[in-house]
Write a protein that holds these residues in place. Structure first.
Motif, PDB file in Angstrom:
ATOM      1  N   ILE A 177       0.823  -1.233   0.000  1.00 48.27           N
ATOM      2  CA  ILE A 177       0.000   0.000   0.000  1.00 48.27           C
ATOM      3  C   ILE A 177       0.852   1.276   0.000  1.00 48.27           C
ATOM      4  O   ILE A 177       0.330   2.383   0.043  1.00 48.27           O
ATOM      5  N   GLY A 178       2.185   1.126  -0.038  1.00 48.90           N
ATOM      6  CA  GLY A 178       3.023   2.322  -0.042  1.00 48.90           C
ATOM      7  C   GLY A 178       4.495   1.967   0.062  1.00 48.90           C
ATOM      8  O   GLY A 178       4.882   0.803  -0.050  1.00 48.90           O
ATOM      9  N   ALA A 179       5.311   2.986   0.282  1.00 49.91           N
ATOM     10  CA  ALA A 179       6.758   2.763   0.372  1.00 49.91           C
ATOM     11  C   ALA A 179       7.376   3.749   1.355  1.00 49.91           C
ATOM     12  O   ALA A 179       6.873   4.870   1.532  1.00 49.91           O
ATOM     13  N   ARG A 180       8.438   3.304   1.993  1.00 51.18           N
ATOM     14  CA  ARG A 180       9.227   4.219   2.828  1.00 51.18           C
ATOM     15  C   ARG A 180      10.353   4.747   1.949  1.00 51.18           C
ATOM     16  O   ARG A 180      11.105   3.971   1.357  1.00 51.18           O
ATOM     17  N   ILE A 181      10.460   6.059   1.865  1.00 50.33           N
ATOM     18  CA  ILE A 181      11.416   6.703   0.955  1.00 50.33           C
ATOM     19  C   ILE A 181      12.484   7.438   1.758  1.00 50.33           C
ATOM     20  O   ILE A 181      12.168   8.087   2.752  1.00 50.33           O
ATOM     21  N   TYR A 233       1.934   6.794   0.396  1.00 46.60           N
ATOM     22  CA  TYR A 233       0.943   5.736   0.158  1.00 46.60           C
ATOM     23  C   TYR A 233       0.359   5.834  -1.244  1.00 46.60           C
ATOM     24  O   TYR A 233       0.256   6.915  -1.806  1.00 46.60           O
ATOM     25  N   ALA A 234      -0.022   4.677  -1.796  1.00 46.89           N
ATOM     26  CA  ALA A 234      -0.625   4.652  -3.132  1.00 46.89           C
ATOM     27  C   ALA A 234      -1.480   3.405  -3.263  1.00 46.89           C
ATOM     28  O   ALA A 234      -1.253   2.416  -2.579  1.00 46.89           O
ATOM     29  N   LYS A 235      -2.460   3.483  -4.164  1.00 49.49           N
ATOM     30  CA  LYS A 235      -3.296   2.297  -4.403  1.00 49.49           C
ATOM     31  C   LYS A 235      -2.481   1.219  -5.113  1.00 49.49           C
ATOM     32  O   LYS A 235      -2.701   0.033  -4.922  1.00 49.49           O
ATOM     33  N   VAL A 236      -1.550   1.658  -5.960  1.00 44.83           N
ATOM     34  CA  VAL A 236      -0.670   0.711  -6.673  1.00 44.83           C
ATOM     35  C   VAL A 236       0.722   1.325  -6.761  1.00 44.83           C
ATOM     36  O   VAL A 236       0.860   2.527  -6.960  1.00 44.83           O
ATOM     37  N   ILE A 237       1.735   0.493  -6.611  1.00 43.44           N
ATOM     38  CA  ILE A 237       3.133   0.931  -6.809  1.00 43.44           C
ATOM     39  C   ILE A 237       3.623   0.323  -8.121  1.00 43.44           C
ATOM     40  O   ILE A 237       3.426  -0.869  -8.351  1.00 43.44           O
ATOM     41  N   VAL A 238       4.241   1.139  -8.973  1.00 46.57           N
ATOM     42  CA  VAL A 238       4.859   0.594 -10.189  1.00 46.57           C
ATOM     43  C   VAL A 238       6.364   0.546  -9.970  1.00 46.57           C
ATOM     44  O   VAL A 238       6.986   1.565  -9.670  1.00 46.57           O
ATOM     45  N   ASN A 239       6.925  -0.626 -10.103  1.00 51.48           N
ATOM     46  CA  ASN A 239       8.367  -0.834  -9.945  1.00 51.48           C
ATOM     47  C   ASN A 239       9.004  -0.805 -11.333  1.00 51.48           C
ATOM     48  O   ASN A 239       8.886  -1.751 -12.097  1.00 51.48           O
ATOM     49  N   GLY A 250      -0.604  -5.280  -5.563  1.00 49.91           N
ATOM     50  CA  GLY A 250      -0.281  -3.875  -5.303  1.00 49.91           C
ATOM     51  C   GLY A 250       1.073  -3.433  -5.828  1.00 49.91           C
ATOM     52  O   GLY A 250       1.386  -2.251  -5.825  1.00 49.91           O
ATOM     53  N   LEU A 251       1.890  -4.407  -6.299  1.00 50.63           N
ATOM     54  CA  LEU A 251       3.220  -4.057  -6.843  1.00 50.63           C
ATOM     55  C   LEU A 251       3.314  -4.537  -8.291  1.00 50.63           C
ATOM     56  O   LEU A 251       3.427  -5.730  -8.546  1.00 50.63           O
ATOM     57  N   VAL A 252       3.229  -3.596  -9.220  1.00 54.97           N
ATOM     58  CA  VAL A 252       3.337  -3.919 -10.647  1.00 54.97           C
ATOM     59  C   VAL A 252       4.780  -3.674 -11.070  1.00 54.97           C
ATOM     60  O   VAL A 252       5.322  -2.593 -10.850  1.00 54.97           O
ATOM     61  N   THR A 253       5.404  -4.694 -11.668  1.00 54.90           N
ATOM     62  CA  THR A 253       6.798  -4.553 -12.117  1.00 54.90           C
ATOM     63  C   THR A 253       6.847  -4.503 -13.632  1.00 54.90           C
ATOM     64  O   THR A 253       6.186  -5.296 -14.307  1.00 54.90           O
ATOM     65  N   THR A 262      13.530   2.906 -27.311  1.00 50.05           N
ATOM     66  CA  THR A 262      12.623   3.247 -28.420  1.00 50.05           C
ATOM     67  C   THR A 262      11.160   3.087 -28.035  1.00 50.05           C
ATOM     68  O   THR A 262      10.309   3.861 -28.446  1.00 50.05           O
ATOM     69  N   THR A 263      10.877   2.050 -27.232  1.00 50.60           N
ATOM     70  CA  THR A 263       9.471   1.740 -26.936  1.00 50.60           C
ATOM     71  C   THR A 263       9.060   2.199 -25.530  1.00 50.60           C
ATOM     72  O   THR A 263       8.099   1.686 -24.970  1.00 50.60           O
ATOM     73  N   TYR A 264       9.790   3.169 -24.956  1.00 48.47           N
ATOM     74  CA  TYR A 264       9.520   3.580 -23.569  1.00 48.47           C
ATOM     75  C   TYR A 264       8.059   4.007 -23.379  1.00 48.47           C
ATOM     76  O   TYR A 264       7.446   3.742 -22.349  1.00 48.47           O
ATOM     77  N   ARG A 265       7.491   4.695 -24.376  1.00 45.71           N
ATOM     78  CA  ARG A 265       6.140   5.250 -24.216  1.00 45.71           C
ATOM     79  C   ARG A 265       5.106   4.131 -24.095  1.00 45.71           C
ATOM     80  O   ARG A 265       4.251   4.149 -23.205  1.00 45.71           O
ATOM     81  N   SER A 266       5.200   3.136 -24.973  1.00 48.91           N
ATOM     82  CA  SER A 266       4.205   2.061 -24.898  1.00 48.91           C
ATOM     83  C   SER A 266       4.452   1.156 -23.695  1.00 48.91           C
ATOM     84  O   SER A 266       3.535   0.546 -23.159  1.00 48.91           O
ATOM     85  N   MET A 267       5.722   1.077 -23.244  1.00 47.89           N
ATOM     86  CA  MET A 267       6.014   0.336 -21.997  1.00 47.89           C
ATOM     87  C   MET A 267       5.271   0.995 -20.837  1.00 47.89           C
ATOM     88  O   MET A 267       4.645   0.325 -20.008  1.00 47.89           O
ATOM     89  N   ALA A 268       5.324   2.332 -20.791  1.00 46.17           N
ATOM     90  CA  ALA A 268       4.641   3.072 -19.727  1.00 46.17           C
ATOM     91  C   ALA A 268       3.131   2.864 -19.813  1.00 46.17           C
ATOM     92  O   ALA A 268       2.461   2.669 -18.790  1.00 46.17           O
ATOM     93  N   GLU A 269       2.625   2.858 -21.040  1.00 44.99           N
ATOM     94  CA  GLU A 269       1.176   2.650 -21.240  1.00 44.99           C
ATOM     95  C   GLU A 269       0.765   1.277 -20.690  1.00 44.99           C
ATOM     96  O   GLU A 269      -0.235   1.159 -19.969  1.00 44.99           O
ATOM     97  N   ASP A 270       1.547   0.252 -21.006  1.00 43.74           N
ATOM     98  CA  ASP A 270       1.248  -1.105 -20.518  1.00 43.74           C
ATOM     99  C   ASP A 270       1.312  -1.179 -18.993  1.00 43.74           C
ATOM    100  O   ASP A 270       0.488  -1.828 -18.350  1.00 43.74           O
ATOM    101  N   ALA A 271       2.326  -0.496 -18.415  1.00 46.47           N
ATOM    102  CA  ALA A 271       2.487  -0.522 -16.952  1.00 46.47           C
ATOM    103  C   ALA A 271       1.308   0.177 -16.272  1.00 46.47           C
ATOM    104  O   ALA A 271       0.766  -0.310 -15.272  1.00 46.47           O
ATOM    105  N   VAL A 272       0.889   1.327 -16.822  1.00 50.42           N
ATOM    106  CA  VAL A 272      -0.229   2.072 -16.228  1.00 50.42           C
ATOM    107  C   VAL A 272      -1.535   1.275 -16.384  1.00 50.42           C
ATOM    108  O   VAL A 272      -2.348   1.219 -15.458  1.00 50.42           O
ATOM    109  N   ASN A 273      -1.715   0.630 -17.541  1.00 46.86           N
ATOM    110  CA  ASN A 273      -2.910  -0.214 -17.730  1.00 46.86           C
ATOM    111  C   ASN A 273      -2.961  -1.327 -16.696  1.00 46.86           C
ATOM    112  O   ASN A 273      -4.019  -1.636 -16.145  1.00 46.86           O
ATOM    113  N   ALA A 274      -1.778  -1.932 -16.415  1.00 45.40           N
ATOM    114  CA  ALA A 274      -1.715  -3.004 -15.410  1.00 45.40           C
ATOM    115  C   ALA A 274      -2.024  -2.443 -14.021  1.00 45.40           C
ATOM    116  O   ALA A 274      -2.697  -3.089 -13.209  1.00 45.40           O
TER     117      ALA A 274
END
Length: 507
Positions: free
Chosen positions: A148-152, A164-170, A308-311, A318-330
């Motif tokens: 549910i979050g991370a200590r930074i 805190y966050a609903k989802v963490i993207v690693n 809660g942890l999407v990796t 080259t494909t950074y943008r669509s990688m981000a799109e896939d990660a956010v969709n997940a």
């Protein structure tokens, strides 16, 4: 091109899809950050008529696959035409005579500037951007079943806080396994780290605006030599490595690249010409059945192996943008989120790209002067010459005028290093507007000076630190610490001047 060849010969639809996807995204990046990305012609030498036909057909197929995303059409050049286009190209290699070359177009970017542009664009869109921050541990809910979050930890101050966050993207690149192990210490490894070494040579090794790619050296590897930010970048190696924060190239890897390119040039390739050499770690997504890192697909992998942890890992720039799109969709799926719209980054111009034209630099050259302080402290005007104007325009896009204004109004118009267009004003601008918090941030992550010439970066350090100290109100102790850290960082670059090193392998 390499993946297309594999796709055809192995009848591998997965590789073919990767090529299609990368070509689509490449065009997208060039459109969205026109000041930082451009098309670059790449020459492939052919030493038999079979090679001429083979590469010509292969690259025509590449043109065909690119379709509407095609940058420019590929074509064959005779031996004489090739020599005119690439004067340092050898006409004879191991008793094989050059029969001509095939030239195709690929994309090239200023990667450090694109990375900063992404962070600044995200901040303008409402993201909270943290720099020099480290995840110390992950926070779980009361049942311990969901992250549910991370200590930074803020590495600039040493302060720690919870977020805190609903989802963490690693998206930790080569370090993503260490984050996954914070959630589950028994997590299976996903990363097969691969070392890529590159070297920088003077600009005379390759003509401006033309690269050289040798698809198969004697040991089957690909080597290239490309014009990059006013110099020549050559590489690359692809060997498994261990994950470290400051990877260093080995002398034998540098020598391999020098040997590989020297066979194809009619000029002497000298170790003394290496202005900088560095090693980077590619976070390849692992396939347990793969025998070597070269055969591991460069496609990316998105997974949620702990709620809660999407990796996201693997993939390529080259494909950074669509990688981000896939990660956010997940992440949307994982957190049962309800976005108000679909993905908008397809046509989202990065900061500085909106309204930019290749001719924009002329406005800077015409309207701004470079006021600079001499050693005696006297302020004198200098011309905003086209090299400086072009550099500012291509690095900052439409925001270049802000940097030029600092150079003019605050007497920060001097160049930081002889032979390079970087201005003192950029240090002040990056500290104020681009999260630049350390000397290494500037010489390596806001500009690529350390990567272009280690020695020039070392000489520029005192002035870079002086300007940053003024911006961030550093005391003498902090300035001394910054100089030590940056000097240690530069030691990992093996230019000809600091190549006499001990790494347990070479003296």
């Amino acid at each position: 091109v390499r993946y297309l060849e594999k796709a055809v010969f192995n009848l591998d639809y997965g590789q073919f899809k990767l090529v299609l996807h990368a070509l689509e995204e490449r065009k997208q990046v060039i459109d969205n950050a026109p000041h930082l990305c451009h098309a670059l012609p790449c020459m492939t030498p052919c030493f038999s008529w079979f090679e001429v036909v083979y590469y010509w057909i292969g690259l025509k197929m590449y043109d065909l696959v690119a379709g509407r995303q095609l940058l420019h059409i590929s074509r064959y050049y005779s031996t004489k035409e090739s020599a005119d286009l690439f004067p340092t190209l050898a006409r004879k290699v191991n008793d094989r005579i050059l029969r001509g070359t095939v030239v195709y177009y690929d994309g090239q970017m200023n990667d450090a500037r694109l990375n900063v542009g992404l962070a600044c664009t995200a901040a303008l869109a409402g993201a909270a951007v943290l720099n020099h921050a480290e995840v110390v541990s992950l926070l779980k809910d009361d049942d311990g079943k969901r992250i549910i979050g991370a200590r930074i930890r803020d590495n600039l101050t040493g302060n720690e806080f919870d977020t805190y966050a609903k989802v963490i993207v690693n998206a930790g690149g080569p370090f993503c396994d260490s984050i996954r192990k914070m959630a589950n210490k028994n997590a299976q490894q996903m990363i097969s780290p691969s070392s890529g070494v590159h070297i920088i040579l003077p600009d005379y090794y390759s003509p401006e605006g033309m690269g050289l790619i040798v698809p198969k050296t004697k040991d089957g590897r690909v080597v290239f030599m490309l014009p990059w930010l006013g110099k020549t970048v050559a590489g690359t190696t692809d060997s498994s490595t261990s994950i470290t924060f400051l990877p260093e190239p080995h002398e034998d890897e540098i020598q391999f690249i020098l040997d590989a390119i020297s066979g194809y040039l009619n000029v002497k390739v000298r170790r003394a010409d290496v202005l900088s050499a560095w090693s980077g770690i590619r976070p390849l997504a692992v396939d347990p059945t793969a025998k070597n890192t070269e055969s591991i697909s460069r496609d990316h992998v998105v997974c949620e192996d702990y709620p809660g942890l999407v990796t996201i890992t693997g993939g390529k720039w080259t494909t950074y943008r669509s990688m981000a799109e896939d990660a956010v969709n997940a992440a949307i799926k994982s957190g049962k989120l309800t976005p108000t719209s679909g993905c908008v980054t397809n046509n989202l111009r990065l900061v500085g790209g909106e309204g930019w034209e290749p001719s924009s630099f002329t406005v800077l050259a015409q309207q701004y002067t470079r006021m600079k302080s001499t050693h005696s402290g006297k302020v004198v005007p200098g011309v905003m010459d086209s090299a400086a104007a072009r550099h500012l325009s291509q690095a900052y896009g439409t925001l270049a005028e802000r940097v030029a204004a600092i150079a003019q109004n605050e007497s920060l118009g001097k160049r930081l290093a002889h032979g390079y267009p970087y201005l003192e004003a950029e240090v002040a601008y990056c500290a104020r507007s681009e999260y630049c918090e350390s000397a290494v941030d500037f010489i390596a992550r806001r500009t690529r000076l350390a990567f272009l010439e280690t020695d020039a970066a070392r000489k520029a350090l005192p002035r870079v630190i002086e300007i940053l100290a003024n911006e961030h109100k550093w005391d003498d102790a902090k300035q001394k610490e910054e100089l030590e850290k940056a000097t240690e960082f530069l030691r990992t670059f093996k230019s000809s001047k600091n190549a006499k090193f001990h790494d347990g392998k070479h003296n």
